[in-house]
Design a protein around this motif. Structure first.
Motif, PDB file in Angstrom:
ATOM      1  N   VAL A  19     -36.121 -10.295-118.210  1.00  0.00           N
ATOM      2  CA  VAL A  19     -35.447 -10.800-117.001  1.00  0.00           C
ATOM      3  C   VAL A  19     -36.430 -11.516-115.418  1.00  0.00           C
ATOM      4  CG1 VAL A  19     -33.751  -9.844-115.025  1.00  0.00           C
ATOM      5  CG2 VAL A  19     -33.925  -9.533-117.975  1.00  0.00           C
ATOM      6  N   ALA A  20     -37.272 -10.223-115.351  1.00  0.00           N
ATOM      7  CA  ALA A  20     -37.539 -10.074-114.284  1.00  0.00           C
ATOM      8  C   ALA A  20     -39.670 -10.645-113.854  1.00  0.00           C
ATOM      9  CB  ALA A  20     -37.978  -8.392-113.357  1.00  0.00           C
ATOM     10  N   GLY A  21     -39.683 -10.592-115.440  1.00  0.00           N
ATOM     11  CA  GLY A  21     -42.056 -11.193-115.974  1.00  0.00           C
ATOM     12  C   GLY A  21     -42.355  -9.504-115.036  1.00  0.00           C
ATOM     13  N   LEU A  22     -43.217  -9.583-116.450  1.00  0.00           N
ATOM     14  CA  LEU A  22     -43.682  -8.118-116.554  1.00  0.00           C
ATOM     15  C   LEU A  22     -45.351  -7.909-117.137  1.00  0.00           C
ATOM     16  CD1 LEU A  22     -42.614  -4.430-116.665  1.00  0.00           C
ATOM     17  CD2 LEU A  22     -43.617  -5.621-118.484  1.00  0.00           C
ATOM     18  N   ARG A  23     -46.062  -7.731-116.160  1.00  0.00           N
ATOM     19  CA  ARG A  23     -47.464  -7.852-116.948  1.00  0.00           C
ATOM     20  C   ARG A  23     -47.019  -5.718-117.061  1.00  0.00           C
ATOM     21  NH1 ARG A  23     -52.250  -6.074-115.654  1.00  0.00           N
ATOM     22  NH2 ARG A  23     -52.501  -6.229-113.427  1.00  0.00           N
ATOM     23  N   LEU A  24     -47.467  -5.235-117.248  1.00  0.00           N
ATOM     24  CA  LEU A  24     -48.153  -3.547-117.445  1.00  0.00           C
ATOM     25  C   LEU A  24     -49.182  -3.506-117.576  1.00  0.00           C
ATOM     26  CD1 LEU A  24     -47.049  -1.170-118.541  1.00  0.00           C
ATOM     27  CD2 LEU A  24     -48.066  -1.367-121.258  1.00  0.00           C
ATOM     28  N   VAL A  25     -49.676  -2.185-116.788  1.00  0.00           N
ATOM     29  CA  VAL A  25     -50.998  -1.916-115.681  1.00  0.00           C
ATOM     30  C   VAL A  25     -51.011  -0.782-116.779  1.00  0.00           C
ATOM     31  CG1 VAL A  25     -52.427  -0.792-114.409  1.00  0.00           C
ATOM     32  CG2 VAL A  25     -50.262  -2.833-113.968  1.00  0.00           C
ATOM     33  N   ASP A  26     -50.341  -0.156-117.209  1.00  0.00           N
ATOM     34  CA  ASP A  26     -51.116   1.721-118.111  1.00  0.00           C
ATOM     35  C   ASP A  26     -49.251   1.804-117.573  1.00  0.00           C
ATOM     36  OD1 ASP A  26     -50.367   3.003-115.377  1.00  0.00           O
ATOM     37  OD2 ASP A  26     -52.132   3.180-114.924  1.00  0.00           O
ATOM     38  N   TRP A  27     -49.233   3.095-118.362  1.00  0.00           N
ATOM     39  CA  TRP A  27     -48.296   3.928-118.986  1.00  0.00           C
ATOM     40  C   TRP A  27     -48.666   5.268-119.412  1.00  0.00           C
ATOM     41  CZ3 TRP A  27     -46.613   6.168-123.796  1.00  0.00           C
ATOM     42  CH2 TRP A  27     -46.537   5.301-124.485  1.00  0.00           C
ATOM     43  N   GLU A  28     -47.917   5.872-119.105  1.00  0.00           N
ATOM     44  CA  GLU A  28     -47.722   7.794-119.175  1.00  0.00           C
ATOM     45  C   GLU A  28     -46.654   8.563-119.776  1.00  0.00           C
ATOM     46  OE1 GLU A  28     -49.606  10.398-116.777  1.00  0.00           O
ATOM     47  OE2 GLU A  28     -49.502   8.186-115.313  1.00  0.00           O
ATOM     48  N   GLN A  29     -46.971   9.265-121.186  1.00  0.00           N
ATOM     49  CA  GLN A  29     -45.615  10.011-121.378  1.00  0.00           C
ATOM     50  C   GLN A  29     -45.478  11.593-121.366  1.00  0.00           C
ATOM     51  OE1 GLN A  29     -45.391   8.680-125.437  1.00  0.00           O
ATOM     52  NE2 GLN A  29     -43.237   9.727-126.166  1.00  0.00           N
ATOM     53  N   GLU A  30     -44.163  11.970-120.561  1.00  0.00           N
ATOM     54  CA  GLU A  30     -43.783  13.708-120.148  1.00  0.00           C
ATOM     55  C   GLU A  30     -44.694  13.392-119.618  1.00  0.00           C
ATOM     56  OE1 GLU A  30     -41.725  15.659-122.694  1.00  0.00           O
ATOM     57  OE2 GLU A  30     -41.394  13.748-123.572  1.00  0.00           O
ATOM     58  N   VAL A  31     -44.438  13.388-118.802  1.00  0.00           N
ATOM     59  CA  VAL A  31     -44.924  13.171-116.582  1.00  0.00           C
ATOM     60  C   VAL A  31     -43.968  14.325-116.192  1.00  0.00           C
ATOM     61  CG1 VAL A  31     -46.068  12.049-114.686  1.00  0.00           C
ATOM     62  CG2 VAL A  31     -45.639  10.973-117.135  1.00  0.00           C
ATOM     63  N   PRO A  32     -45.279  15.287-115.955  1.00  0.00           N
ATOM     64  CA  PRO A  32     -44.328  16.740-114.931  1.00  0.00           C
ATOM     65  C   PRO A  32     -44.435  15.797-113.169  1.00  0.00           C
ATOM     66  CG  PRO A  32     -46.157  17.491-115.657  1.00  0.00           C
ATOM     67  CD  PRO A  32     -46.430  15.411-116.011  1.00  0.00           C
ATOM     68  N   PHE A  33     -43.261  16.536-112.877  1.00  0.00           N
ATOM     69  CA  PHE A  33     -43.303  16.330-111.157  1.00  0.00           C
ATOM     70  C   PHE A  33     -42.347  17.551-110.940  1.00  0.00           C
ATOM     71  CE2 PHE A  33     -39.310  13.755-112.699  1.00  0.00           C
ATOM     72  CZ  PHE A  33     -38.473  14.439-111.745  1.00  0.00           C
ATOM     73  N   ASP A  34     -42.198  17.624-109.888  1.00  0.00           N
ATOM     74  CA  ASP A  34     -41.496  18.919-108.482  1.00  0.00           C
ATOM     75  C   ASP A  34     -40.209  18.042-107.843  1.00  0.00           C
ATOM     76  OD1 ASP A  34     -42.948  20.507-109.683  1.00  0.00           O
ATOM     77  OD2 ASP A  34     -44.268  20.522-107.875  1.00  0.00           O
ATOM     78  N   MET A  35     -39.075  18.844-107.492  1.00  0.00           N
ATOM     79  CA  MET A  35     -38.062  17.959-107.438  1.00  0.00           C
ATOM     80  C   MET A  35     -36.748  19.492-106.739  1.00  0.00           C
ATOM     81  SD  MET A  35     -35.338  15.398-107.906  1.00  0.00           S
ATOM     82  CE  MET A  35     -33.438  16.342-108.747  1.00  0.00           C
ATOM     83  N   ASP A  36     -37.097  19.166-105.477  1.00  0.00           N
ATOM     84  CA  ASP A  36     -36.303  20.421-105.089  1.00  0.00           C
ATOM     85  C   ASP A  36     -37.198  21.845-105.921  1.00  0.00           C
ATOM     86  OD1 ASP A  36     -34.603  18.519-103.613  1.00  0.00           O
ATOM     87  OD2 ASP A  36     -33.219  18.520-105.310  1.00  0.00           O
ATOM     88  N   GLY A  37     -38.323  21.655-105.765  1.00  0.00           N
ATOM     89  CA  GLY A  37     -38.683  23.061-106.152  1.00  0.00           C
ATOM     90  C   GLY A  37     -38.200  23.332-107.609  1.00  0.00           C
ATOM     91  N   LYS A  38     -37.920  22.810-107.877  1.00  0.00           N
ATOM     92  CA  LYS A  38     -37.949  23.338-109.786  1.00  0.00           C
ATOM     93  C   LYS A  38     -39.162  22.123-110.444  1.00  0.00           C
ATOM     94  CE  LYS A  38     -32.633  23.946-109.373  1.00  0.00           C
ATOM     95  NZ  LYS A  38     -31.170  23.438-109.760  1.00  0.00           N
ATOM     96  N   ARG A  39     -39.242  22.454-110.778  1.00  0.00           N
ATOM     97  CA  ARG A  39     -40.317  21.351-112.090  1.00  0.00           C
ATOM     98  C   ARG A  39     -39.658  20.463-113.519  1.00  0.00           C
ATOM     99  NH1 ARG A  39     -45.148  20.256-112.014  1.00  0.00           N
ATOM    100  NH2 ARG A  39     -46.209  20.273-113.346  1.00  0.00           N
ATOM    101  N   GLN A  40     -40.370  19.212-113.074  1.00  0.00           N
ATOM    102  CA  GLN A  40     -39.031  18.261-113.911  1.00  0.00           C
ATOM    103  C   GLN A  40     -39.984  17.518-114.570  1.00  0.00           C
ATOM    104  OE1 GLN A  40     -35.204  17.289-113.661  1.00  0.00           O
ATOM    105  NE2 GLN A  40     -35.416  19.072-112.119  1.00  0.00           N
ATOM    106  N   ARG A  41     -39.542  16.619-115.461  1.00  0.00           N
ATOM    107  CA  ARG A  41     -40.554  16.037-116.239  1.00  0.00           C
ATOM    108  C   ARG A  41     -39.670  13.937-116.498  1.00  0.00           C
ATOM    109  NH1 ARG A  41     -38.829  14.443-121.004  1.00  0.00           N
ATOM    110  NH2 ARG A  41     -37.634  15.277-122.308  1.00  0.00           N
ATOM    111  N   LEU A  42     -40.524  13.125-117.103  1.00  0.00           N
ATOM    112  CA  LEU A  42     -39.652  12.121-116.480  1.00  0.00           C
ATOM    113  C   LEU A  42     -40.141  11.952-118.496  1.00  0.00           C
ATOM    114  CD1 LEU A  42     -41.632   9.766-113.829  1.00  0.00           C
ATOM    115  CD2 LEU A  42     -38.989  10.606-114.217  1.00  0.00           C
ATOM    116  N   ASP A  43     -39.446  10.953-118.634  1.00  0.00           N
ATOM    117  CA  ASP A  43     -39.708  10.385-119.934  1.00  0.00           C
ATOM    118  C   ASP A  43     -40.900   9.862-120.206  1.00  0.00           C
ATOM    119  OD1 ASP A  43     -38.102  12.363-121.119  1.00  0.00           O
ATOM    120  OD2 ASP A  43     -36.146  10.508-121.320  1.00  0.00           O
ATOM    121  N   PHE A  44     -41.605   8.631-119.119  1.00  0.00           N
ATOM    122  CA  PHE A  44     -42.784   7.713-119.621  1.00  0.00           C
ATOM    123  C   PHE A  44     -42.284   7.577-117.387  1.00  0.00           C
ATOM    124  CE2 PHE A  44     -40.341   6.933-123.035  1.00  0.00           C
ATOM    125  CZ  PHE A  44     -40.743   6.644-124.337  1.00  0.00           C
ATOM    126  N   LEU A  45     -43.832   6.636-117.208  1.00  0.00           N
ATOM    127  CA  LEU A  45     -44.101   6.416-115.798  1.00  0.00           C
ATOM    128  C   LEU A  45     -44.883   5.337-116.200  1.00  0.00           C
ATOM    129  CD1 LEU A  45     -43.882   6.426-113.028  1.00  0.00           C
ATOM    130  CD2 LEU A  45     -46.380   7.729-113.310  1.00  0.00           C
TER     131      LEU A  45
END
Length: 82
Positions: A19-45
């Protein structure tokens, strides 16, 4: 997609490439981050370049088997919250 071992992520990135033309640079799995003082995680970044101009972008991805409209709205609000 080079170096992508997760089949769900690979399918998503291939569709985005079509759809948009993509060149992958890198990726990570299970990436932690903080939101509103709570620990969250992304499945992928994913760091990639999109489009003809190859603009750099970071995509936070939460993988779901199914998403119902209220859940989709909640996810959008979560990812766009400051």
């Amino acid at each position: 997609m080079p170096n992508v071992t997760d089949p769900v992520l690979q399918e998503f990135l291939e569709a985005l490439d079509r759809v948009a033309g993509l060149r992958l640079v890198d990726w990570e799995q299970e990436v932690p981050f903080d939101m509103d003082g709570k620990r969250q995680r992304l499945d992928f970044l994913v760091h990639a370049q999109l489009g003809d101009e190859k603009k750099a972008t970071a995509l936070g991805i939460e993988a779901k088997d199914r998403v119902y409209p209220p859940d989709a709205q909640a996810l959008m609000e979560r990812f766009t919250a400051r």
